[in-house]
Design an enzyme around this catalytic site. Structure first.
Site, PDB file in Angstrom:
ATOM      1  N   SER A   1       0.898  -1.182  -0.012  1.00 36.87           N
ATOM      2  CA  SER A   1       0.105   0.011  -0.114  1.00 36.87           C
ATOM      3  C   SER A   1       1.069   1.223   0.072  1.00 36.87           C
ATOM      4  CB  SER A   1      -0.800  -0.078   1.341  1.00 36.87           C
ATOM      5  OG  SER A   1      -1.598   1.251   1.529  1.00 36.87           O
TER       6      SER A   1
ATOM      7  N   TYR B   1      -3.651  -0.913   9.986  1.00 35.45           N
ATOM      8  CA  TYR B   1      -3.447  -1.045   8.555  1.00 35.45           C
ATOM      9  C   TYR B   1      -2.209  -0.435   8.200  1.00 35.45           C
ATOM     10  CZ  TYR B   1      -4.567  -0.797   3.882  1.00 35.45           C
ATOM     11  OH  TYR B   1      -4.547  -0.902   2.305  1.00 35.45           O
TER      12      TYR B   1
HETATM   13  P1  NAD Z   1     -11.910  -4.846  -1.107  1.00 34.86           P
HETATM   14  O1  NAD Z   1     -12.267  -4.495  -0.016  1.00 34.86           O
HETATM   15  O2  NAD Z   1     -12.695  -4.688  -2.604  1.00 34.86           O
HETATM   16  O3  NAD Z   1     -11.143  -6.406  -1.361  1.00 34.86           O
HETATM   17  C1  NAD Z   1     -10.656  -7.008  -0.135  1.00 34.86           C
HETATM   18  C2  NAD Z   1     -10.735  -8.391  -0.276  1.00 34.86           C
HETATM   19  O4  NAD Z   1     -10.345  -8.945   0.595  1.00 34.86           O
HETATM   20  C3  NAD Z   1     -11.935  -8.850  -0.705  1.00 34.86           C
HETATM   21  O5  NAD Z   1     -11.811  -9.915  -1.869  1.00 34.86           O
HETATM   22  C4  NAD Z   1     -12.483  -9.837   0.333  1.00 34.86           C
HETATM   23  O6  NAD Z   1     -13.446 -10.744   0.463  1.00 34.86           O
HETATM   24  C5  NAD Z   1     -11.203 -10.174   0.868  1.00 34.86           C
HETATM   25  N1  NAD Z   1     -11.272 -10.360   2.310  1.00 34.86           N
HETATM   26  C6  NAD Z   1     -11.174  -9.643   3.679  1.00 34.86           C
HETATM   27  N2  NAD Z   1     -11.375 -10.165   4.751  1.00 34.86           N
HETATM   28  C7  NAD Z   1     -11.213 -11.376   4.200  1.00 34.86           C
HETATM   29  C8  NAD Z   1     -11.189 -12.663   5.158  1.00 34.86           C
HETATM   30  N3  NAD Z   1     -11.552 -12.759   6.606  1.00 34.86           N
HETATM   31  N4  NAD Z   1     -11.185 -14.056   4.383  1.00 34.86           N
HETATM   32  C9  NAD Z   1     -11.113 -14.028   3.099  1.00 34.86           C
HETATM   33  N5  NAD Z   1     -11.136 -12.775   2.304  1.00 34.86           N
HETATM   34  C10 NAD Z   1     -11.301 -11.618   2.961  1.00 34.86           C
HETATM   35  O7  NAD Z   1     -10.613  -3.965  -1.550  1.00 34.86           O
HETATM   36  P2  NAD Z   1      -9.152  -3.747  -2.624  1.00 34.86           P
HETATM   37  O8  NAD Z   1      -8.877  -2.370  -2.641  1.00 34.86           O
HETATM   38  O9  NAD Z   1      -9.680  -4.617  -3.520  1.00 34.86           O
HETATM   39  O10 NAD Z   1      -8.361  -4.606  -1.497  1.00 34.86           O
HETATM   40  C11 NAD Z   1      -7.549  -5.624  -1.899  1.00 34.86           C
HETATM   41  C12 NAD Z   1      -5.983  -5.275  -1.328  1.00 34.86           C
HETATM   42  O11 NAD Z   1      -5.338  -4.082  -1.832  1.00 34.86           O
HETATM   43  C13 NAD Z   1      -6.050  -5.338   0.030  1.00 34.86           C
HETATM   44  O12 NAD Z   1      -4.952  -5.863   0.659  1.00 34.86           O
HETATM   45  C14 NAD Z   1      -5.932  -3.931   0.187  1.00 34.86           C
HETATM   46  O13 NAD Z   1      -5.439  -3.472   1.585  1.00 34.86           O
HETATM   47  C15 NAD Z   1      -4.917  -3.334  -0.733  1.00 34.86           C
HETATM   48  N6  NAD Z   1      -4.988  -2.144  -1.072  1.00 34.86           N
HETATM   49  C16 NAD Z   1      -6.014  -1.343  -1.700  1.00 34.86           C
HETATM   50  C17 NAD Z   1      -6.185   0.099  -2.126  1.00 34.86           C
HETATM   51  C18 NAD Z   1      -7.211   0.735  -2.702  1.00 34.86           C
HETATM   52  O14 NAD Z   1      -6.895   2.024  -2.842  1.00 34.86           O
HETATM   53  N7  NAD Z   1      -8.030   0.128  -3.073  1.00 34.86           N
HETATM   54  C19 NAD Z   1      -4.767   0.618  -2.007  1.00 34.86           C
HETATM   55  C20 NAD Z   1      -3.814   0.021  -1.559  1.00 34.86           C
HETATM   56  C21 NAD Z   1      -3.526  -1.361  -1.035  1.00 34.86           C
END
Ligand code: NAD
Length: 254
Positions: free
Chosen positions: A146, A159
């Site tokens: 991130s 986080y």
């Molecule tokens: P999102 O919330 O759409 O996806 C999160 C995913 O994690 C989902 O598929 C959810 O089902 C899964 N998940 C959460 N808890 C779980 C559990 N207990 N068991 C199984 N699966 C679980 O958000 P996203 O943005 O797609 O996030 C994906 C990754 O990217 C994460 O690690 C997030 O921290 C990271 N990220 C996102 C951003 C952003 O701007 N969206 C930026 C930096 C990092």
């Protein structure tokens, strides 16, 4: 002439956590397009991901598992191997964020974030790397970091801790496993349009503040990380170890 087949994932099997939505879904679709058999692990049905992959006849299998507890790992491995045999690529994408003033964070919320974003990531890496060390055929790990692997953020102490840990862990594991043809790298997405940033995007002030600081002038999308995810999973990245690649519209360059 460069042989572009080095970017192909044909014949490889990739396991992606958090595959039902957002960035994980984007990575699953990209990997299937690149020729991989894709296994999506998620708490909820990955039907939408499966449908997107079925459109072009890609291969996808879902495994439902709650990644907050490491006791699910043997089930995931068993189901994955039953579907496609050896897993060659592991993408630790599942993650959660809990926004709250540092003074008010509960121990339960702290543990929930650290368990999924950090502890589970390590033990999934360990599980697959042990297999790869034993058969000596190498493998690829891509952890999702991130901007808060580099910056402090605000109102997200667990986080930030977990994502900063991912950057360090990625380097540490690369040091131990690079000589065994196991590539451990990470992708640090910038501000992307997914559920993770829904609260930020619906807060007019924060949303404008963030957008005005992104040199690319827009939020990222799951499609934006497809290229980096394919590259790091492919033979083209075989000499890339321990690096966290930002896909952030220039955020960190600012
Ligand atoms: P999102 O919330 O759409 O996806 C999160 C995913 O994690 C989902 O598929 C959810 O089902 C899964 N998940 C959460 N808890 C779980 C559990 N207990 N068991 C199984 N699966 C679980 O958000 P996203 O943005 O797609 O996030 C994906 C990754 O990217 C994460 O690690 C997030 O921290 C990271 N990220 C996102 C951003 C952003 O701007 N969206 C930026 C930096 C990092």
């Amino acid at each position: 002439m460069t042989n572009l087949s080095m970017f192909s994932l044909e014949g490889k099997t990739a396991l992606v956590t958090g595959a039902n939505t957002g960035l994980g879904q984007g990575i699953c679709v990209a990997y299937a397009q690149a020729g991989a058999n894709v296994i999506g692990v998620a708490r909820r049905s990955c039907q939408e991901t499966a449908d997107k992959i079925a459109v072009f006849g890609g291969k996808f299998k879902e495994i439902i598992a709650d990644l907050s507890d490491t006791s699910v790992i043997p089930h995931i491995v068993e189901e994955a191997e039953k579907a496609y045999g050896r897993v060659d690529i592991l993408v630790n994408n599942a993650g959660i964020i809990k926004r709250c003033d540092a003074a008010d964070v509960t121990e339960a919320d702290w543990d929930a974030v650290i368990n999924i974003n950090e502890k589970m990531v390590f033990f999934l890496c360990q599980t697959f790397a042990k297999k790869w060390l034993a058969d000596n055929k190498g493998g690829k790990i891509i952890n999702i970091a991130s901007m808060l692997s580099y910056q402090g953020g605000i109102r997200v102490p667990a986080y930030t801790s977990s994502k900063s840990a991912i950057l360090g862990l990625t380097r540490e594991l690369a040091n131990e496993w690079a000589a065994h043809n196991i590539n451990v790298n990470a992708i640090a997405p910038g501000y992307m349009e997914t559920n993770n940033t829904q609260n930020l995007r619906s807060d007019e002030h924060r949303s404008e503040e963030i957008l005005s600081r992104i040199p690319a002038g827009r939020w990222g999308t799951p499609e934006d990380i497809a290229g980096a995810a394919i590259f790091l999973a492919s033979d083209a990245a075989s000499y890339v170890h321990g690096f966290t690649l930002a896909v952030d519209g220039g955020w960190l360059a600012r």
